[in-house]
Design a protein around this motif. Structure first.
Motif, PDB file in Angstrom:
ATOM      1  N   ALA A 137     -44.278 -11.972  11.155  1.00 42.81           N
ATOM      2  CA  ALA A 137     -43.434 -12.737  12.084  1.00 42.81           C
ATOM      3  C   ALA A 137     -43.714 -12.367  13.529  1.00 42.81           C
ATOM      4  N   SER A 138     -43.978 -11.085  13.796  1.00 43.97           N
ATOM      5  CA  SER A 138     -44.234 -10.671  15.184  1.00 43.97           C
ATOM      6  C   SER A 138     -45.459 -11.387  15.741  1.00 43.97           C
ATOM      7  N   TYR A 139     -46.448 -11.605  14.891  1.00 44.81           N
ATOM      8  CA  TYR A 139     -47.654 -12.311  15.352  1.00 44.81           C
ATOM      9  C   TYR A 139     -47.406 -13.812  15.435  1.00 44.81           C
ATOM     10  N   GLN A 140     -46.629 -14.350  14.516  1.00 39.68           N
ATOM     11  CA  GLN A 140     -46.290 -15.767  14.643  1.00 39.68           C
ATOM     12  C   GLN A 140     -45.531 -16.024  15.947  1.00 39.68           C
ATOM     13  N   PHE A 141     -44.656 -15.085  16.293  1.00 38.06           N
ATOM     14  CA  PHE A 141     -43.919 -15.202  17.565  1.00 38.06           C
ATOM     15  C   PHE A 141     -44.894 -15.226  18.740  1.00 38.06           C
ATOM     16  N   ARG A 142     -45.879 -14.312  18.718  1.00 38.19           N
ATOM     17  CA  ARG A 142     -46.866 -14.256  19.814  1.00 38.19           C
ATOM     18  C   ARG A 142     -47.730 -15.517  19.861  1.00 38.19           C
ATOM     19  N   LEU A 143     -47.911 -16.161  18.708  1.00 36.81           N
ATOM     20  CA  LEU A 143     -48.747 -17.353  18.642  1.00 36.81           C
ATOM     21  C   LEU A 143     -47.947 -18.634  18.872  1.00 36.81           C
ATOM     22  N   GLY A 144     -46.632 -18.493  19.127  1.00 33.94           N
ATOM     23  CA  GLY A 144     -45.814 -19.656  19.460  1.00 33.94           C
ATOM     24  C   GLY A 144     -45.181 -20.344  18.274  1.00 33.94           C
ATOM     25  N   ALA A 145     -45.307 -19.794  17.076  1.00 33.37           N
ATOM     26  CA  ALA A 145     -44.675 -20.392  15.884  1.00 33.37           C
ATOM     27  C   ALA A 145     -43.286 -19.786  15.727  1.00 33.37           C
ATOM     28  N   TYR A 146     -42.357 -20.164  16.602  1.00 34.46           N
ATOM     29  CA  TYR A 146     -41.062 -19.484  16.682  1.00 34.46           C
ATOM     30  C   TYR A 146     -40.176 -19.749  15.456  1.00 34.46           C
ATOM     31  N   GLY A 147     -40.152 -20.979  14.958  1.00 32.81           N
ATOM     32  CA  GLY A 147     -39.337 -21.285  13.792  1.00 32.81           C
ATOM     33  C   GLY A 147     -39.770 -20.494  12.557  1.00 32.81           C
ATOM     34  N   PRO A 148     -41.063 -20.566  12.175  1.00 32.64           N
ATOM     35  CA  PRO A 148     -41.527 -19.774  11.027  1.00 32.64           C
ATOM     36  C   PRO A 148     -41.295 -18.282  11.221  1.00 32.64           C
ATOM     37  N   ALA A 149     -41.451 -17.797  12.447  1.00 33.72           N
ATOM     38  CA  ALA A 149     -41.232 -16.372  12.706  1.00 33.72           C
ATOM     39  C   ALA A 149     -39.781 -16.007  12.429  1.00 33.72           C
ATOM     40  N   ARG A 150     -38.836 -16.845  12.890  1.00 30.60           N
ATOM     41  CA  ARG A 150     -37.406 -16.550  12.685  1.00 30.60           C
ATOM     42  C   ARG A 150     -37.063 -16.528  11.186  1.00 30.60           C
ATOM     43  N   ALA A 151     -37.688 -17.432  10.417  1.00 34.44           N
ATOM     44  CA  ALA A 151     -37.392 -17.483   8.981  1.00 34.44           C
ATOM     45  C   ALA A 151     -37.881 -16.206   8.286  1.00 34.44           C
ATOM     46  N   LEU A 152     -39.078 -15.755   8.645  1.00 33.66           N
ATOM     47  CA  LEU A 152     -39.606 -14.519   8.044  1.00 33.66           C
ATOM     48  C   LEU A 152     -38.760 -13.320   8.438  1.00 33.66           C
ATOM     49  N   LEU A 153     -38.333 -13.269   9.698  1.00 34.15           N
ATOM     50  CA  LEU A 153     -37.529 -12.137  10.170  1.00 34.15           C
ATOM     51  C   LEU A 153     -36.171 -12.104   9.479  1.00 34.15           C
ATOM     52  N   ALA A 154     -35.603 -13.276   9.239  1.00 32.68           N
ATOM     53  CA  ALA A 154     -34.305 -13.327   8.542  1.00 32.68           C
ATOM     54  C   ALA A 154     -34.441 -12.740   7.142  1.00 32.68           C
ATOM     55  N   ARG A 155     -35.569 -13.026   6.471  1.00 24.93           N
ATOM     56  CA  ARG A 155     -35.804 -12.467   5.139  1.00 24.93           C
ATOM     57  C   ARG A 155     -35.987 -10.949   5.220  1.00 24.93           C
ATOM     58  N   SER A 156     -36.717 -10.502   6.235  1.00 25.27           N
ATOM     59  CA  SER A 156     -36.957  -9.067   6.389  1.00 25.27           C
ATOM     60  C   SER A 156     -35.653  -8.327   6.650  1.00 25.27           C
ATOM     61  N   VAL A 157     -34.835  -8.855   7.532  1.00 24.20           N
ATOM     62  CA  VAL A 157     -33.555  -8.213   7.865  1.00 24.20           C
ATOM     63  C   VAL A 157     -32.670  -8.131   6.625  1.00 24.20           C
ATOM     64  N   ALA A 158     -32.638  -9.201   5.850  1.00 24.95           N
ATOM     65  CA  ALA A 158     -31.810  -9.202   4.643  1.00 24.95           C
ATOM     66  C   ALA A 158     -32.278  -8.129   3.655  1.00 24.95           C
ATOM     67  N   LEU A 159     -33.569  -7.998   3.502  1.00 24.42           N
ATOM     68  CA  LEU A 159     -34.112  -6.971   2.604  1.00 24.42           C
ATOM     69  C   LEU A 159     -33.721  -5.571   3.068  1.00 24.42           C
ATOM     70  N   PHE A 160     -33.904  -5.298   4.355  1.00 20.84           N
ATOM     71  CA  PHE A 160     -33.674  -3.938   4.853  1.00 20.84           C
ATOM     72  C   PHE A 160     -32.185  -3.580   4.905  1.00 20.84           C
ATOM     73  N   ARG A 161     -31.304  -4.565   5.073  1.00 17.82           N
ATOM     74  CA  ARG A 161     -29.862  -4.272   5.020  1.00 17.82           C
ATOM     75  C   ARG A 161     -29.506  -3.813   3.603  1.00 17.82           C
ATOM     76  N   ARG A 162     -30.128  -4.428   2.618  1.00 17.99           N
ATOM     77  CA  ARG A 162     -29.837  -4.066   1.234  1.00 17.99           C
ATOM     78  C   ARG A 162     -30.482  -2.738   0.847  1.00 17.99           C
ATOM     79  N   LEU A 163     -31.643  -2.411   1.459  1.00 17.55           N
ATOM     80  CA  LEU A 163     -32.402  -1.223   1.068  1.00 17.55           C
ATOM     81  C   LEU A 163     -32.004   0.015   1.856  1.00 17.55           C
ATOM     82  N   ASP A 164     -31.181  -0.122   2.859  1.00 17.83           N
ATOM     83  CA  ASP A 164     -30.801   1.017   3.703  1.00 17.83           C
ATOM     84  C   ASP A 164     -32.044   1.665   4.309  1.00 17.83           C
ATOM     85  N   ALA A 165     -32.776   0.853   5.111  1.00 20.62           N
ATOM     86  CA  ALA A 165     -33.989   1.335   5.790  1.00 20.62           C
ATOM     87  C   ALA A 165     -33.783   1.135   7.284  1.00 20.62           C
ATOM     88  N   PRO A 166     -33.079   2.067   7.961  1.00 22.55           N
ATOM     89  CA  PRO A 166     -32.641   1.835   9.345  1.00 22.55           C
ATOM     90  C   PRO A 166     -33.786   1.622  10.335  1.00 22.55           C
TER      91      PRO A 166
END
Length: 619
Positions: free
Chosen positions: A540-569
């Motif tokens: 997602a960080s690279y998609q953001f740099r390449l201007g693909a903001y929507g796809p980047a936000r979707a990937l980041l939302a999935r990542s955040v959801a995973l890490f909230r559940r896994l307790d990976a601060p």
């Protein structure tokens, strides 16, 4: 013409001695000669010296190569006592005819020309892999320098010989020296050469290395004989001057102008016109020809075999075939030597010359891309310094000025084929290679974040092909542990070098591999989910740099959801930072501030001050 003889030599010797600021006594002591002998030479009162004496004097005077030539050139051609030049038959035979003029090699020919007239050099060994052009270069050097030898030159083809015991008779045959009765051929040959001034070319010596003792005996007993040897391995004699022969000059990737001036390209065009007389590359074809030359590393035999396909395929397809299949280079003419009919035959011949341990090591070394260091060779392939030295000597490896080892790409493909014949061994070699370079990346994370960033970037630059290969292996196998271990270092490097396109593709492969593994899993795999969350955030960080903001936000939302559940601060803080950046673009500044404050708190608590600085900066 400069005068030659005792007086001419004496004048040159005196001039060089005075230029060196030496007395006759000092020169005599340095050269291991008598003062009276040096005085007699300078006065021209003594017959022209032996070559060994000239060599001693040149060494004592520390003469440059050009001055060595001038001193040697002043020596009269030695004749046997009481023998007129016209009454002594020439020993030497003829050089084999060549199919055309030699293309390129100007630098190598100039160096060999200097060695041929240097009295300090008696034995030159041209070393390189099969098909690199050692024989052709040696023949040209001899043809250019044969006038320096009163008894001419002789070419001895050793490839047909199967035993070093046949070496002396083969040399005698080439010199037209008759061997009589039951006498030892070796002694008869040495006797025939003792008073001769001849240049011997011993071609393809690598399988007769036990015969190096005969070469040493010739050097000891026949001071007027000089030898050029071509071999895939050096002879390891003290008198040996080794000249490593490499491929012809090739255009570097990205060079568009002047491609047709490179020697490798010139050879391709010349050989292509032999099989298709009207071959005239279109402007778009030059880049493909350059690619072909790079693929074969400028190896003349590889270029000739590739050019033979010109009547059948366009140059772009020839390059594509070479990149994927070593056996494609198998179109040699019927009158070519058997060992040069195709590249695999060339390498098979060299392979037979390796000891079993050397073969095992080389197979494993084929997993490297773009070269490697000694430590990596030891860790990945179990290569000892002794084995590396042996492979270097047998032209399976070459060493760069920076101290790295490299394998010619065609040889590497050959070794890879040998490795893949044993799938278990291949898997183990790739596993070790992957683990080594994953750790290599991980160890540079701290440097990539600090004042040593530039040196870390440079170090990874040197190993980039190996790093890419390791990442590809880890993602292909869906190895979550290795992906997670390498992810941060790879992200830091690709970000530091501005390689957003490559970064997005690399982490997309990781996401796909980890998702595929998850789809078949029967239980929750926490390490795999951590690795997936890391890969999602970095893609997602690279998609953001390449201007693909929507796809980047979707990937980041999935990542955040995973890490909230896994307790990976720490990883949650990383993903939140980039999620905040996409929120900024929506104009939702309150939400952005909340995400950044949460990111900052998590990163600070995790001790990642470097990444926390990103959140502080954005706040």
């Amino acid at each position: 013409m400069p005068k030659r003889g005792a007086s001419a030599f004496g004048e040159q010797l005196r001039r060089f001695r005075r230029a060196a600021g030496l007395t006759q006594e000092q020169l005599a002591e340095r050269a291991g000669l008598s003062v009276a002998g040096v005085s007699a030479l300078e006065r021209g009162a003594k017959a022209s010296p032996q070559r060994e004496t000239v060599c001693r004097l040149a060494e004592a005077l520390a003469l440059a190569p050009a001055d060595r030539q001038r001193l040697a050139g002043a020596v009269a051609v030695r004749r046997p006592p009481n023998a007129a030049r016209t009454t002594r038959p020439r020993l030497a035979g003829c050089l084999p005819p060549q199919p055309g003029p030699l293309i390129g090699r100007a630098r190598e020919l100039a160096g060999l020309a200097a060695l041929l007239v240097d009295p300090a050099c008696r034995l030159v060994t041209l070393v390189g892999p099969g098909g690199i052009g050692k024989t052709r270069l040696g023949i040209q050097a001899v043809a250019d320098g044969c006038e320096h030898f009163a008894d001419g030159v002789a070419f001895v083809a050793l490839a047909p010989l199967r035993s070093a015991d046949l070496l002396a008779p083969a040399i005698a045959d080439a010199l037209a020296v008759p061997l009589h009765g039951q006498g030892d051929p070796r002694e008869q040959l040495l006797a025939a050469l003792r008073e001769r001034e001849v240049l011997l070319v011993l071609d393809n010596f690598e399988h007769l290395l036990d015969g190096a003792a005969l070469v040493a005996a010739i050097l000891r007993s026949a001071p007027g004989v000089k030898l050029i040897v071509t071999s895939r391995e050096r002879l390891n004699l003290r008198e040996e001057w080794v000249v490593a022969i490499e491929g012809l000059g090739v255009p570097t990737e990205g060079v568009d102008s002047g491609v047709d001036t490179y020697d490798a390209v010139r050879l391709f065009v010349e050989r292509a016109r032999k099989v298709q007389a009207r071959f005239a590359p279109e402007p778009a074809e030059w880049s493909h020809i350059a690619h072909i030359c790079r693929l074969v590393g400028g190896m003349p035999l590889g270029i000739e075999l590739a050019a033979a396909w010109v009547p059948v395929l366009p140059c772009a397809e020839i390059a594509w075939e070479i990149a994927g299949n070593l056996d494609f280079l198998a179109t040699a003419p019927r009158d070519a030597p058997e060992r040069h009919r195709d590249m695999r035959a060339v390498f098979d011949h060299s392979w037979q010359l390796l000891a079993e341990q050397q073969r095992d090591t080389f197979r494993r070394l084929a997993v490297f891309r773009g070269g490697f260091g000694r430590a990596a060779a030891t860790e990945v392939a179990g290569a000892s310094l002794f084995t590396l030295s042996a492979l270097l000597g047998k032209s399976f490896l070459r060493r760069t000025p920076a101290g790295r080892y490299e394998i010619h790409e065609l040889l590497r493909q050959y070794g890879e084929g040998r490795l893949n014949a044993d799938p278990d061994e291949a898997r183990r070699a790739h596993d070790r290679h992957c683990a080594y370079y994953v750790e290599f990346l991980a160890q540079r994370e701290g440097q990539l974040r600090g004042r040593e960033q530039q040196s870390a970037l440079d170090a990874i630059d040197a190993e980039l092909e190996n790093v890419r290969t390791a990442w590809h292996w880890a993602t292909e196998k869906g190895n979550a542990t290795l992906i997670a271990r390498a992810a941060e270092g790879l992200w830091l490097y690709l970000t530091g070098r501005g390689r957003a396109w490559e970064g997005e593709a690399a982490f997309a492969r990781a996401v796909a591999a980890l998702e595929a593994a998850a789809s078949t899993a029967t239980a929750v795999d926490t390490p795999r989910e951590v690795a997936l969350g890391m890969a999602l955030a970095r893609q997602a960080s690279y998609q953001f740099r390449l201007g693909a903001y929507g796809p980047a936000r979707a990937l980041l939302a999935r990542s955040v959801a995973l890490f909230r559940r896994l307790d990976a601060p720490r990883e949650l803080g990383f993903a939140l930072n980039f999620l905040a950046a996409t929120t900024h673009l929506e104009g939702n500044y309150a939400e952005e501030q909340r995400l950044l404050q949460e990111s900052l708190a998590l990163l600070w608590a995790a001790g990642d001050h470097w990444c926390a600085a990103y959140s502080l900066n954005d706040l």
